[in-house]
Design a protein around this motif. Structure first.
Motif, PDB file in Angstrom:
ATOM      1  N   LEU A   1      42.343  29.563  42.481  1.00  0.00           N
ATOM      2  CA  LEU A   1      43.335  30.675  42.311  1.00  0.00           C
ATOM      3  C   LEU A   1      42.844  31.986  42.329  1.00  0.00           C
ATOM      4  CD1 LEU A   1      44.575  28.329  39.280  1.00  0.00           C
ATOM      5  CD2 LEU A   1      44.888  27.840  41.882  1.00  0.00           C
ATOM      6  N   VAL A   2      43.422  32.992  42.958  1.00  0.00           N
ATOM      7  CA  VAL A   2      42.836  34.075  43.269  1.00  0.00           C
ATOM      8  C   VAL A   2      43.675  35.104  42.611  1.00  0.00           C
ATOM      9  CG1 VAL A   2      42.027  35.735  44.940  1.00  0.00           C
ATOM     10  CG2 VAL A   2      41.839  33.179  45.329  1.00  0.00           C
ATOM     11  N   PRO A   3      43.488  35.995  41.637  1.00  0.00           N
ATOM     12  CA  PRO A   3      44.132  36.971  40.913  1.00  0.00           C
ATOM     13  C   PRO A   3      44.798  37.926  42.216  1.00  0.00           C
ATOM     14  CG  PRO A   3      42.251  36.883  40.115  1.00  0.00           C
ATOM     15  CD  PRO A   3      42.107  35.993  41.286  1.00  0.00           C
ATOM     16  N   ALA A   4      46.042  38.492  41.670  1.00  0.00           N
ATOM     17  CA  ALA A   4      46.784  39.492  42.419  1.00  0.00           C
ATOM     18  C   ALA A   4      45.710  40.838  42.706  1.00  0.00           C
ATOM     19  CB  ALA A   4      47.964  40.005  41.746  1.00  0.00           C
ATOM     20  N   GLY A   5      45.643  41.114  44.031  1.00  0.00           N
ATOM     21  CA  GLY A   5      44.895  42.520  44.303  1.00  0.00           C
ATOM     22  C   GLY A   5      43.526  42.124  44.718  1.00  0.00           C
ATOM     23  N   VAL A   6      43.136  40.911  44.897  1.00  0.00           N
ATOM     24  CA  VAL A   6      41.879  40.440  45.082  1.00  0.00           C
ATOM     25  C   VAL A   6      42.058  39.973  46.486  1.00  0.00           C
ATOM     26  CG1 VAL A   6      39.920  38.894  45.058  1.00  0.00           C
ATOM     27  CG2 VAL A   6      41.029  39.793  42.889  1.00  0.00           C
TER      28      VAL A   6
ATOM     29  N   ASP B   1      33.153  33.754  51.014  1.00  0.00           N
ATOM     30  CA  ASP B   1      34.114  35.096  51.471  1.00  0.00           C
ATOM     31  C   ASP B   1      34.034  36.120  50.374  1.00  0.00           C
ATOM     32  OD1 ASP B   1      35.607  33.700  49.543  1.00  0.00           O
ATOM     33  OD2 ASP B   1      37.251  33.495  51.225  1.00  0.00           O
ATOM     34  N   ASP B   2      33.101  36.008  49.058  1.00  0.00           N
ATOM     35  CA  ASP B   2      33.257  36.737  48.125  1.00  0.00           C
ATOM     36  C   ASP B   2      34.582  36.690  47.100  1.00  0.00           C
ATOM     37  OD1 ASP B   2      30.521  37.947  48.513  1.00  0.00           O
ATOM     38  OD2 ASP B   2      31.253  38.955  50.281  1.00  0.00           O
ATOM     39  N   LEU B   3      35.203  35.800  47.407  1.00  0.00           N
ATOM     40  CA  LEU B   3      36.717  35.706  46.448  1.00  0.00           C
ATOM     41  C   LEU B   3      36.246  34.655  45.174  1.00  0.00           C
ATOM     42  CD1 LEU B   3      39.404  35.642  49.198  1.00  0.00           C
ATOM     43  CD2 LEU B   3      38.574  37.503  47.861  1.00  0.00           C
ATOM     44  N   ASP B   4      35.198  34.024  45.608  1.00  0.00           N
ATOM     45  CA  ASP B   4      34.986  33.085  44.317  1.00  0.00           C
ATOM     46  C   ASP B   4      34.644  33.653  43.129  1.00  0.00           C
ATOM     47  OD1 ASP B   4      35.079  30.418  45.706  1.00  0.00           O
ATOM     48  OD2 ASP B   4      33.401  30.971  46.718  1.00  0.00           O
ATOM     49  N   GLN B   5      33.914  34.922  43.070  1.00  0.00           N
ATOM     50  CA  GLN B   5      33.513  35.616  41.893  1.00  0.00           C
ATOM     51  C   GLN B   5      34.563  35.984  41.028  1.00  0.00           C
ATOM     52  OE1 GLN B   5      32.399  35.930  44.873  1.00  0.00           O
ATOM     53  NE2 GLN B   5      30.449  36.566  44.849  1.00  0.00           N
TER      54      GLN B   5
ATOM     55  N   GLN C   1      51.363  35.493  34.304  1.00  0.00           N
ATOM     56  CA  GLN C   1      52.588  36.339  34.042  1.00  0.00           C
ATOM     57  C   GLN C   1      53.226  36.673  35.173  1.00  0.00           C
ATOM     58  OE1 GLN C   1      54.338  35.821  30.653  1.00  0.00           O
ATOM     59  NE2 GLN C   1      52.826  34.575  30.544  1.00  0.00           N
ATOM     60  N   VAL C   2      53.315  35.901  36.253  1.00  0.00           N
ATOM     61  CA  VAL C   2      53.897  36.552  37.590  1.00  0.00           C
ATOM     62  C   VAL C   2      54.969  35.660  37.881  1.00  0.00           C
ATOM     63  CG1 VAL C   2      51.582  37.503  38.141  1.00  0.00           C
ATOM     64  CG2 VAL C   2      52.325  35.128  38.842  1.00  0.00           C
ATOM     65  N   ASN C   3      55.911  36.048  38.765  1.00  0.00           N
ATOM     66  CA  ASN C   3      57.050  35.753  39.327  1.00  0.00           C
ATOM     67  C   ASN C   3      56.880  34.839  40.713  1.00  0.00           C
ATOM     68  OD1 ASN C   3      58.712  35.595  36.881  1.00  0.00           O
ATOM     69  ND2 ASN C   3      59.148  37.691  37.497  1.00  0.00           N
ATOM     70  N   GLU C   4      55.762  35.337  41.392  1.00  0.00           N
ATOM     71  CA  GLU C   4      55.536  35.105  42.909  1.00  0.00           C
ATOM     72  C   GLU C   4      53.708  34.607  43.154  1.00  0.00           C
ATOM     73  OE1 GLU C   4      58.505  37.607  45.297  1.00  0.00           O
ATOM     74  OE2 GLU C   4      56.922  38.718  44.543  1.00  0.00           O
ATOM     75  N   ILE C   5      53.752  33.899  44.116  1.00  0.00           N
ATOM     76  CA  ILE C   5      52.696  33.186  44.421  1.00  0.00           C
ATOM     77  C   ILE C   5      52.562  33.355  45.906  1.00  0.00           C
ATOM     78  CG2 ILE C   5      51.001  31.528  44.267  1.00  0.00           C
ATOM     79  CD1 ILE C   5      52.178  30.614  41.609  1.00  0.00           C
ATOM     80  N   GLN C   6      51.433  33.483  46.555  1.00  0.00           N
ATOM     81  CA  GLN C   6      51.173  33.475  48.150  1.00  0.00           C
ATOM     82  C   GLN C   6      50.178  32.362  48.288  1.00  0.00           C
ATOM     83  OE1 GLN C   6      50.881  37.106  50.025  1.00  0.00           O
ATOM     84  NE2 GLN C   6      50.217  36.321  51.894  1.00  0.00           N
TER      85      GLN C   6
END
Length: 150
Positions: free
Chosen positions: A62-67, A39-43, A105-110
């Protein structure tokens, strides 16, 4: 236990193949669910894995924020069928949450979890933020973890 993390460009062809094969074997074959695994998220993601004797027994992406979402997310959570019942899923989620909180350095994860695993994810502090919905023929729910709300 030896847990490792890899950025995409650190993966050898063999390691990437092993991770993708496990994902396809479980999510597509075992769960009888044809969907676009690549799905083009692995990179952009960090790949977390636990291995024994050269075999991947637990894995998460683990996918960074905004991806994928505005928040960082945990996905493709898998324990190899031969290693289920050993507590690896619990350790994997704990390590994934710890990594994201410390490294990004975040406080929330989805996450987007299968409904039958909702109480499992709730045990780590994830709470539903959507109603159940169909994703590729399997009921899913969106969930969010907020640091210090456990």
């Amino acid at each position: 236990m030896n847990w490792d993390t890899y950025h995409f460009d650190e993966l050898t062809a063999g390691k990437l193949y092993e991770f993708l094969k496990l994902r396809v074997d479980v999510f597509i074959v075992e769960q009888n669910c044809p969907y676009p695994e690549l799905d083009d998220l692995d990179q952009e993601s960090v790949h977390m894995a636990y291995m024994e004797n050269g075999q991947t027994l637990a894995y998460a992406r683990l996918v960074p924020a905004g991806v994928k979402y505005d928040l960082p997310s945990i996905g493709r959570v898998i324990v190899h069928p031969s290693a289920r019942g050993r507590g690896l899923a619990k350790e994997l989620i704990t390590k994934a949450v710890d990594y994201i909180l410390a490294e990004w350095q975040v406080n929330e994860i989805q996450l987007q979890g299968q409904v039958y695993l909702q109480s499992f994810y709730e045990s780590f502090g994830f709470m539903p933020i959507s109603e159940a919905y169909d994703e590729d023929g399997i009921p899913h729910v969106d969930m969010k973890f907020t640091k210090n709300k456990m």
